[in-house]
Motif scaffolding. Structure first.
Motif, mmCIF file in Angstrom:
data_model
loop_
_atom_site.group_PDB
_atom_site.id
_atom_site.type_symbol
_atom_site.label_atom_id
_atom_site.label_comp_id
_atom_site.label_asym_id
_atom_site.label_seq_id
_atom_site.Cartn_x
_atom_site.Cartn_y
_atom_site.Cartn_z
ATOM 1 N N GLY A 2 54.735 16.638 0.127
ATOM 2 C CA GLY A 2 53.868 16.684 1.310
ATOM 3 C C GLY A 2 53.889 18.073 1.932
ATOM 4 N N ALA A 3 55.092 18.629 2.056
ATOM 5 C CA ALA A 3 55.231 19.951 2.669
ATOM 6 C C ALA A 3 54.509 21.001 1.839
ATOM 7 C CB ALA A 3 56.710 20.311 2.805
ATOM 8 N N VAL A 4 54.649 20.900 0.521
ATOM 9 C CA VAL A 4 54.001 21.876 -0.357
ATOM 10 C C VAL A 4 52.483 21.832 -0.168
ATOM 11 C CG1 VAL A 4 53.480 22.455 -2.756
ATOM 12 C CG2 VAL A 4 55.830 21.939 -2.069
ATOM 13 N N VAL A 5 51.946 20.607 -0.141
ATOM 14 C CA VAL A 5 50.492 20.465 0.009
ATOM 15 C C VAL A 5 50.032 21.089 1.325
ATOM 16 C CG1 VAL A 5 48.643 18.800 0.366
ATOM 17 C CG2 VAL A 5 50.326 18.442 -1.459
ATOM 18 N N ILE A 6 50.754 20.773 2.396
ATOM 19 C CA ILE A 6 50.297 21.261 3.699
ATOM 20 C C ILE A 6 50.449 22.778 3.807
ATOM 21 C CG2 ILE A 6 50.681 21.148 6.189
ATOM 22 C CD1 ILE A 6 51.504 18.219 5.701
ATOM 23 N N CYS A 7 51.596 23.286 3.372
ATOM 24 C CA CYS A 7 51.786 24.752 3.421
ATOM 25 C C CYS A 7 50.706 25.445 2.601
ATOM 26 C CB CYS A 7 53.145 25.160 2.873
ATOM 27 S SG CYS A 7 54.482 24.857 4.011
#
Ligand code: ATP
Ligand code: MG
Lengths: 288, 245, 310
Positions: free
Chosen positions: A147-152
């Motif tokens: 999730g963090a990767v997608v948002i970043c």
């Protein structure tokens, strides 16, 4: 090896909250010391929807983001903009912003304590072990990391390729000149602040999938996010992400080799080294 | 290499901001009791040169020396103590303190350090010199523009500097004030002070300066007496010119 | 000028003497309030000595205080009590000096963040060391009474006020006022700004550590969470700013009402103290940017101008 991967997984979520903070500090020049409380609020929303209505935290995020966005937009326009206007110097704004956001952070903790009490909250979601490169990790950690990767990634693209994104970066670099080329600094500052808040709260939602939170853990996250932002360089998204991953790895290393009670002390030592040798951030250029 | 009676010498001083070379290989000497004009179009690097001398910025290359002692690489406070004092292009006063205390700052911590009544008396004397004695207990926000500039000048004088750096001290004054300002600086010149004067006001340069250095785009393009440099075709081109306007 | 200064000193001495009579007249409730007020006066006044002129917000009070408490806790069995107080002061000053050297050349935000985590850092290290050695806390058993503690704190307060008064008249004090107004001007006037700030920051460091050492016997049993309560730093900041840092006596004006408010709130709504802190911060920023001192002075100015017209 496991330490490294655990650290990177943790660092990914740290990256998200620190990127949110850096949007606020790097772009709008307001150090939001209530950052950690946003994380707890995001985590709390995820907890509540999961336990009360069995809504997946990964879905709750879609609700948390706009609410946090609106809340931060309000905070900026109602509380912080008057301070920006009245400040006679950069130093005065800094002090006012520090005191105000501390105030907000305490008010948030106070309200959470009053409404929900001081208990820890945690829930179990996707707590299945998954095999990865020969070791096992919680699926929830991996999902949070993804999730963090997608948002970043989305944020990075937005800042580098969209018009408002580029304008926000222009404000960060040269607010005066940005005004001259017709950028609405006030509106975009509010946008950057609100967006930063939304990203942070989403980070909180994701973190709550694998960490136990309570009303007063916010300040820990604030500290870590601040350390990451300074280490990575103010306004530097790439540096922030690298610093977050480094901190994640360091923490999981210290926790497994020395003592879990010393993670903050280790983060701090790292911070001290940065302050002494690279106060402009890992990738910052020479003296300002 | 250095002129024998030089107070301040710059040799090959260079400062870059990212890709921009704001000061490029500057060399000049200021001799004792000399008023030297540092002139050039907007953005040519005059203030940056003063910043390098006063230690507000560090040079990327080159040396600056005060009577042979190197200054480059020293922090601003050490340079001030060695006897280099400056005013700022945008006047900087201490808003919460009285005019007298503003001037005392120079008297207490500058090149010659005083304290107690000696500092008070000296600061008061400097205020009288710039014609502000009666405003000693006002605060800066109550002053007119030229008076704020006078306070800053008095603060600089109070430190007994070996060399004064005045950054566009005459800018923004109306014609009457300009006359008063020029007289004030002439008085300093007659006292035998050593001064670097950054100015755009040509009359002032003609009547006050012994020598001039002309800068354009960070580089020294001419040096000599005011009459000589102001009639130099290259200087005229730089001022009216195509690339710097 | 001279005359005023001696009057201030005399007034201060008289007030201190009056305050010193409390243990003979007040009951134990008032004595305990007195100890609290004296403690916060010492902490907030010394805090304002540094943070007032420089505008650097220090949240390190807890760290220094805790170090002082631990100095007494660890040393009481080995050294006489009176030796421990100066030792605590030196330790506090040294820690403050180190923190100052690392952070005071940088912008205020870095300083706040660093001091915010400092107490937690020291606490984690002490807890870790204790886990190693297997003990959980320390007993401080002495025959020092509450009144003794109160008098010692008053003495310390006297020293702090006297020190603040002297600094205000010294070159260091003058340098700090200049730094607070414009650091660039300060540097170009010949002030070593970094050194001045570090030296001054050692004052609250030493004072808070001594205060911690004095209060240790009151706790009897010391453990990390007690000695390093994070709230303390924030309370001190609020009291000092609420009173106003423009005058030496400013923080005192904040300490007294805040102590009573805090006692009242924590007695009837113990969970709402955090909320109270938060609201006070906002109150200071939006309504009392110069504290009660600023308020008093603008009322005075207003009264004077009214007189002028009458
Ligand atoms: N701190 C800085 N960072 C980046 N660029 C700078 C900085 N200071 C000056 N410059 C640039 O260096 C060049 C020279 O500036 P400087 O202020 O020295 O000019 P100046 O000759 O004093 O001009 P003016 O007559 O307008 O005062 C300009 O292009 C300016 O934009
Ligand atoms: Mg200039």
């Amino acid at each position: 090896m496991d330490i490294l991967i655990t650290g990177l997984l943790l660092g990914g979520t740290y990256a998200l909250i620190a990127v949110g903070l850096n949007l606020q500090y790097g772009m709008v020049r307001i150090m939001n010391l209530a950052n950690g409380e946003l994380i707890v609020i995001g985590g709390f929303a995820a907890f509540w929807f999961q336990t009360a209505a069995s809504v997946s935290p990964l879905l709750t995020v879609f609700l948390v983001a706009p609410v946090a966005f609106a809340l931060n937009w309000l905070i900026y326009t109602v509380m912080l903009r008057p301070l920006v206007k009245r400040a006679k110097s950069r130093g005065q704004l800094e002090v006012d912003a520090i005191l105000t956001t501390f105030g907000l952070s305490f008010v948030a903790v106070g309200v959470m304590l009053a409404v929900f009490g001081g208990d820890y909250f945690s829930y179990s979601y996707l707590a299945r072990p998954v095999e990865l490169l020969g070791a096992t990790f919680g699926l929830n950690r991996i999902m949070a990391f993804l999730g963090a990767v997608v948002i970043c990634g989305a944020l990075y693209l937005w800042l580098n390729h969209s018009r408002p994104g580029l304008s926000i970066r222009a404000i960060a670099v040269a607010p005066q000149s940005a005004r001259l080329v017709g950028i609405d600094v006030q509106k975009l500052s509010a946008l950057a602040f609100a967006l930063g808040g939304a990203v942070t709260a989403v980070g909180g939602g994701l973190i709550s999938m694998f960490l136990t939170l309570d009303a007063s853990t916010g300040v820990m996250f604030t500290l870590k996010a601040l350390i990451i932002v300074i280490m990575g360089g103010v306004g530097d998204m790439r540096g922030t992400i690298v610093a977050a991953l480094a901190l994640g790895v360091l923490e999981s290393f210290v926790a497994s080799v020395l003592d879990p009670g010393l993670t903050l002390a280790a983060a701090y030592l790292l911070f001290l080294l940065v302050l002494l040798f690279r106060p402009q951030g890992l990738f910052g250029r020479g003296q300002a | 290499m250095r002129a024998p009676n030089a107070v301040l010498s710059l040799r090959g001083v260079t400062r870059r901001f990212g890709g921009l070379v704001a000061v490029n290989d500057m060399s000049f000497d200021v001799t004792e009791h000399e008023v030297m004009g540092l002139i050039g179009p907007n953005g040519s690097g005059k203030s940056t040169t003063l910043n390098l001398i006063s230690g507000a910025l560090a040079p990327n290359a080159g040396t600056i020396s005060l009577r042979g002692t190197p200054l480059s690489q020293l922090p601003a406070q050490d340079i001030a103590r060695k006897g280099v004092a400056r005013t700022f292009q945008l006047v900087r006063l201490l808003p919460s303190m009285t005019v007298l205390d503003n001037v005392k700052a120079g008297a207490v911590f500058g090149h010659r350090r005083r304290w107690g009544s000696e500092a008070d008396d000296h600061a008061m004397a400097m205020l009288e010199k710039v014609g502000l004695g009666r405003h000693a207990f006002a605060v800066p926000s109550q002053l007119t523009y030229i008076d704020t500039k006078r306070v800053e000048l008095a603060r600089v004088l109070a430190s007994d500097p070996k060399i004064l750096l005045l950054d566009e001290w005459l800018a923004g004054l109306n014609p009457t004030e300009l006359g008063q300002g020029i007289d004030l600086i002439r008085a300093l010149r007659e006292e035998g002070r050593t001064i670097i004067l950054v100015e755009h006001v040509m009359d002032a340069i003609r009547s006050l300066c012994d020598a001039c250095v002309v800068m354009a785009s960070g580089t020294k393009i001419a040096e000599g007496t005011p009459e000589a440099v102001l009639s130099d075709p290259e200087v005229i081109r730089a001022y009216l010119g195509d690339d710097d306007a | 000028m001279k005359r005023d200064a001696w009057q201030d000193l005399a007034l201060g001495a008289v007030l201190l003497a009056v305050a010193a009579c409390l243990p003979w007249f007040g009951g134990s409730y008032w004595l305990s309030i007195g100890v609290t007020i004296a403690m916060y006066t010492v902490l907030a006044t010394s805090w304002a000595l540094f943070s007032g002129p420089t505008h650097y917000i220090s949240l390190a009070t807890t760290a220094f205080f805790g170090i002082g408490t631990y100095t007494t806790g660890l040393g009481i069995d080995h050294l006489p009590y009176w030796v421990l107080l100066p030792i605590a002061g030196v330790l506090g000053a040294v820690l403050a000096g180190l923190v100052g050297l690392a952070t005071l050349r940088l912008s205020g935000v870095y300083f706040v963040i660093f001091t915010l985590g400092l107490a937690e850092l020291v606490r984690q290290i002490i807890t870790w060391v204790q886990n190693f050695s297997g003990q959980k806390g320390l007993y401080v058993l002495t025959d020092i009474t509450e009144a003794d503690i109160y008098w010692q704190l008053l003495g310390l307060a006297g020293i702090v006020f006297l020190g603040g008064w002297a600094i205000g008249r010294s070159r260091l004090g003058f340098a700090l006022r200049i730094i607070g107004d414009d650091e660039t001007v300060a540097r170009h006037s010949g002030i070593n700004t970094a050194r001045a700030k570090v030296i001054l920051f050692m004052v609250p460091g030493a004072v808070a550590a001594i205060a911690g050492a004095i209060l240790a016997p009151r706790y009897v049993y010391i453990e990390p969470l007690l000695a390093f309560t994070p709230m303390l730093s924030f309370q001190v900041v609020i009291m000092a700013l609420l009173g106003g840092t423009g005058r030496l006596w400013g923080p005192l004006v904040g300490v007294i009402p805040f102590t009573f408010l805090w006692e009242a709130i924590s007695a009837s709504f113990p969970n709402q103290t955090t909320l109270l802190l938060g609201l006070c911060f906002l109150l200071i920023v939006y309504l009392l940017p110069k504290g009660f001192v600023g308020l008093i002075e603008s009322v005075r100015r207003w009264a004077k101008s009214r007189e002028g017209y009458a």
